[in-house]
Design an enzyme around this catalytic site. Structure first.
Site, PDB file in Angstrom:
ATOM      1  N   TYR A   1      28.500  25.592  74.083  1.00 58.01           N
ATOM      2  CA  TYR A   1      27.894  24.172  74.435  1.00 58.01           C
ATOM      3  C   TYR A   1      26.624  24.194  75.647  1.00 58.01           C
ATOM      4  O   TYR A   1      26.872  22.986  76.329  1.00 58.01           O
ATOM      5  CB  TYR A   1      28.825  23.017  74.325  1.00 58.01           C
ATOM      6  CG  TYR A   1      30.096  23.153  73.593  1.00 58.01           C
ATOM      7  CD1 TYR A   1      29.969  23.433  72.162  1.00 58.01           C
ATOM      8  CD2 TYR A   1      30.903  23.303  74.194  1.00 58.01           C
ATOM      9  CE1 TYR A   1      31.102  23.615  71.365  1.00 58.01           C
ATOM     10  CE2 TYR A   1      32.346  23.547  73.347  1.00 58.01           C
ATOM     11  CZ  TYR A   1      32.246  23.509  72.017  1.00 58.01           C
ATOM     12  OH  TYR A   1      33.420  23.719  71.392  1.00 58.01           O
ATOM     13  N   HIS A   2      26.120  25.248  76.088  1.00 57.74           N
ATOM     14  CA  HIS A   2      25.420  25.356  77.084  1.00 57.74           C
ATOM     15  C   HIS A   2      23.710  25.720  76.706  1.00 57.74           C
ATOM     16  O   HIS A   2      23.334  26.623  77.376  1.00 57.74           O
ATOM     17  CB  HIS A   2      25.790  26.217  78.078  1.00 57.74           C
ATOM     18  CG  HIS A   2      27.109  25.870  78.713  1.00 57.74           C
ATOM     19  ND1 HIS A   2      28.038  26.853  79.040  1.00 57.74           N
ATOM     20  CD2 HIS A   2      27.615  24.850  78.720  1.00 57.74           C
ATOM     21  CE1 HIS A   2      28.997  26.344  79.631  1.00 57.74           C
ATOM     22  NE2 HIS A   2      28.941  24.941  79.177  1.00 57.74           N
ATOM     23  N   PRO A   3      23.141  24.972  75.807  1.00 55.44           N
ATOM     24  CA  PRO A   3      21.708  25.570  75.243  1.00 55.44           C
ATOM     25  C   PRO A   3      20.720  24.961  76.520  1.00 55.44           C
ATOM     26  O   PRO A   3      20.936  24.088  77.081  1.00 55.44           O
ATOM     27  CB  PRO A   3      21.517  24.707  74.149  1.00 55.44           C
ATOM     28  CG  PRO A   3      22.428  23.451  74.163  1.00 55.44           C
ATOM     29  CD  PRO A   3      23.527  23.902  74.865  1.00 55.44           C
TER      30      PRO A   3
ATOM     31  N   ASP B   1      21.994  30.306  74.950  1.00 52.01           N
ATOM     32  CA  ASP B   1      23.425  29.532  74.965  1.00 52.01           C
ATOM     33  C   ASP B   1      24.503  30.511  75.428  1.00 52.01           C
ATOM     34  O   ASP B   1      24.368  31.530  75.127  1.00 52.01           O
ATOM     35  CB  ASP B   1      23.645  29.002  73.549  1.00 52.01           C
ATOM     36  CG  ASP B   1      24.934  28.056  73.505  1.00 52.01           C
ATOM     37  OD1 ASP B   1      25.360  27.604  74.643  1.00 52.01           O
ATOM     38  OD2 ASP B   1      25.162  28.187  72.626  1.00 52.01           O
ATOM     39  N   HIS B   2      25.564  29.926  75.972  1.00 44.93           N
ATOM     40  CA  HIS B   2      26.738  30.872  76.147  1.00 44.93           C
ATOM     41  C   HIS B   2      27.564  30.797  75.044  1.00 44.93           C
ATOM     42  O   HIS B   2      27.719  29.639  74.488  1.00 44.93           O
ATOM     43  CB  HIS B   2      27.526  30.029  77.387  1.00 44.93           C
ATOM     44  CG  HIS B   2      26.989  30.209  78.688  1.00 44.93           C
ATOM     45  ND1 HIS B   2      27.031  29.175  79.570  1.00 44.93           N
ATOM     46  CD2 HIS B   2      26.509  31.440  79.161  1.00 44.93           C
ATOM     47  CE1 HIS B   2      26.306  29.948  80.585  1.00 44.93           C
ATOM     48  NE2 HIS B   2      26.141  31.043  80.488  1.00 44.93           N
TER      49      HIS B   2
END
Length: 545
Positions: A481-483, A306-307
């Site tokens: 919010y980038h899983p 994630d980011h």
């Protein structure tokens, strides 16, 4: 148990049959539903655990702030305590409605770097280099600026320029240029590095989720059935072939059978969860929960990435921020009227107006940090804006080394999974975030922004040393919010899907969403996931003959 029981077989003898069953109506699922049903040759069932996308705030760009903790359209997951973030549990919003996370996200259209996809190809994923995937980005796109080498027009997904000129965003761009960063009018063009304005997935001031862009047109054709409030319980198998899906809708169990394939498009959290619930995953975990093992697949749920973002907050010297509008009844009313009449103004703001991509080390080949600039400030996204005039910007490390995992906690599909991301687990990740904050701080204190800055609220002037900045990252860092990568594509023993996104060792089953990414792309993930689904739909139709 996961092998069909007598009850299953009796139910399935009367079950509805479709050529394709798609589980999850998110950024990928809606694309597949459109493309697979378009010819009329195939029947398609699309299952979505959430409701229809009727919430008005879904369609207003700035509405993402209202949906951040709205349980009716959001899975609202939490990580386990994160050791690298002072033991804090990090909130993980995920879309639970038609359009999935494309209905509640920050609307930014960012593809990542050309090198991201070339790296996928170099790791053995043939057909996934930048030159291979560019046609699918262009196919999806309806670019407001027109078609060129990198962009397309006439596709389902509108990509638009900002409809709210903002003096603070312009000042941030000028400040970044003053620190030596080049101006870049197109982060999705020849190169990503530089500073400029983001483009968004909007059309005339309204959100263009994949439900709006892809699903609504497909529903007019009559070859697609959509079931909402339908939570998939498990994929059904005959031997090692996927033959259908059991789902629960309004408390009633249903079975649907797939003549061709089952396509799991439930996202980086729910896709590995569904595979594990269905008997595909680490055998010891499945047996622990009484699930019959269809295939021991230790890679399912591994390699979660994630980011992370770390924000800086500035107190503004002029009452021109969104804080000032929202906290003033008359200005707030005028903002609403302006949007209602013209679809312009602050309600069209995405989760980043201006952005920047830069290197924390000149020896790097490409940028390793992304900045999201916003003309407002808050303690946490989804909460009330500050009472004072404020604006914010965050650093996001683009290619973290840290990896985590997703594991079911129960055989009950309604029980949230165990999510461990392991933010800041490596020295590279820690250094990148600290150096990124130092560079961003120079931008926010550059001459072009001086007329707008009273002081730095967070992390504050006293936080200067590398150790103090790292401590701030641990105290305030959160997800952007980038899983991805929990059903990773590859050729090694832990890869879950092959280059055609077929689950390895299983017939009739594919995963199509961000979970298949071999590793994170260098930017926001919605546009790449739509590209993945465009490419997958073509492969699925080719394989169908």
């Amino acid at each position: 148990m996961n092998s069909p029981t007598a009850a299953d077989r009796a139910a399935s003898s009367h079950a509805a049959e479709f050529d394709y069953i798609i589980v999850g109506a998110g950024s990928a699922g809606c694309v597949l539903a459109n493309r697979l049903s378009a010819s009329g040759k195939y029947s398609v069932l699309l299952l979505e655990a959430g409701p229809k996308d009727r919430n008005i705030w879904i369609h207003v760009p700035l509405g993402y702030g209202k949906l951040f903790k709205e349980r009716t359209v959001n899975w609202m997951y939490q990580t386990e305590p994160e050791p690298g973030l002072d033991g804090r549990s990090i909130f993980q919003p995920r879309g639970k409605t038609l359009g999935g996370s494309s209905s509640i996200n920050g609307l930014l259209y960012v593809r990542g770097q050309h090198e991201d996809y070339d790296r996928w190809r170099q790791h053995g994923n043939i057909g996934w280099g930048f030159d291979d995937v560019l046609p699918y980005f262009r196919k999806a796109e309806d670019q407001q600026r027109g078609a060129d080498e990198f962009h397309g027009t006439g596709g389902p997904l509108p990509v638009s320029d900002t409809r709210h000129p903002d003096v603070l965003s312009d000042a941030f761009i000028a400040a970044a240029v003053e620190t030596g960063l080049p101006f870049n009018p197109d982060f999705n063009g020849a190169t990503q590095e530089g500073v400029g304005l983001f483009q968004t997935t909007t059309r005339r001031g309204r959100r263009a989720s994949t439900a709006v862009a892809y699903l609504r047109p497909a529903l007019k054709q009559g070859h697609l059935r959509v079931e909402t409030d339908a939570l998939a319980q498990r994929v059904l198998f005959e031997g090692r072939r996927a033959v259908g899906v059991e789902y629960r809708q309004h408390g009633v169990a249903h079975v649907a059978r797939a003549r061709q394939e089952v396509l799991v498009c439930s996202g980086a959290y729910n896709s590995p969860q569904l595979l594990q619930l269905s008997g595909i995953g680490p055998a010891d975990l499945l047996r622990q929960h009484g699930i019959e093992v269809v295939m021991d697949a230790p890679g399912v749920g591994r390699d979660l990435q994630d980011h992370m973002q770390v924000r800086m907050v500035m107190r503004c010297a002029q009452k021109i921020t969104l804080n000032d509008i929202v906290n003033h009844p008359i200005r707030k009313t005028m903002m609403a009227l302006r949007y209602a009449a013209f679809r312009t103004g602050p309600l069209t703001i995405a989760a980043g107006t201006a952005g920047a991509f830069f290197k924390t080390d000149p020896r790097l080949a490409t940028p390793d940090i992304q900045v999201h600039f916003l003309p407002f400030s808050t303690d946490k996204m989804g909460e009330a804006l500050h009472s004072y005039s404020g604006f914010s910007a965050s650093v996001c490390q683009l290619r973290p080394e840290s990896r985590g995992s997703l594991r079911i906690k129960s055989a009950d599909p309604s029980v949230p999974p165990e999510i461990r991301i392991n933010y800041l687990a490596t020295e590279t990740d820690r250094t990148a975030n600290v150096e990124g904050l130092k560079i961003l701080r120079k931008m926010l204190h550059a001459p072009a922004l001086k007329p707008f800055v009273i002081d730095e609220v967070e992390p504050g002037a006293a936080v200067v040393s590398d150790s103090d900045l790292l401590a701030y990252c641990r105290q305030r860092g959160s997800t952007i919010y980038h899983p991805t990568s929990t059903c990773r594509m590859g050729n090694d023993s832990l890869a879950v899907v092959d280059q055609r996104l077929r689950v390895r060792g299983i017939d009739g089953l594919r995963v199509v969403d961000g979970s298949i990414m071999p590793d994170l792309v260098s930017g926001n993930t919605n546009a790449p996931i739509i590209m993945i689904a465009e490419k997958a739909s073509e492969m699925i139709l080719q394989d169908a003959g």
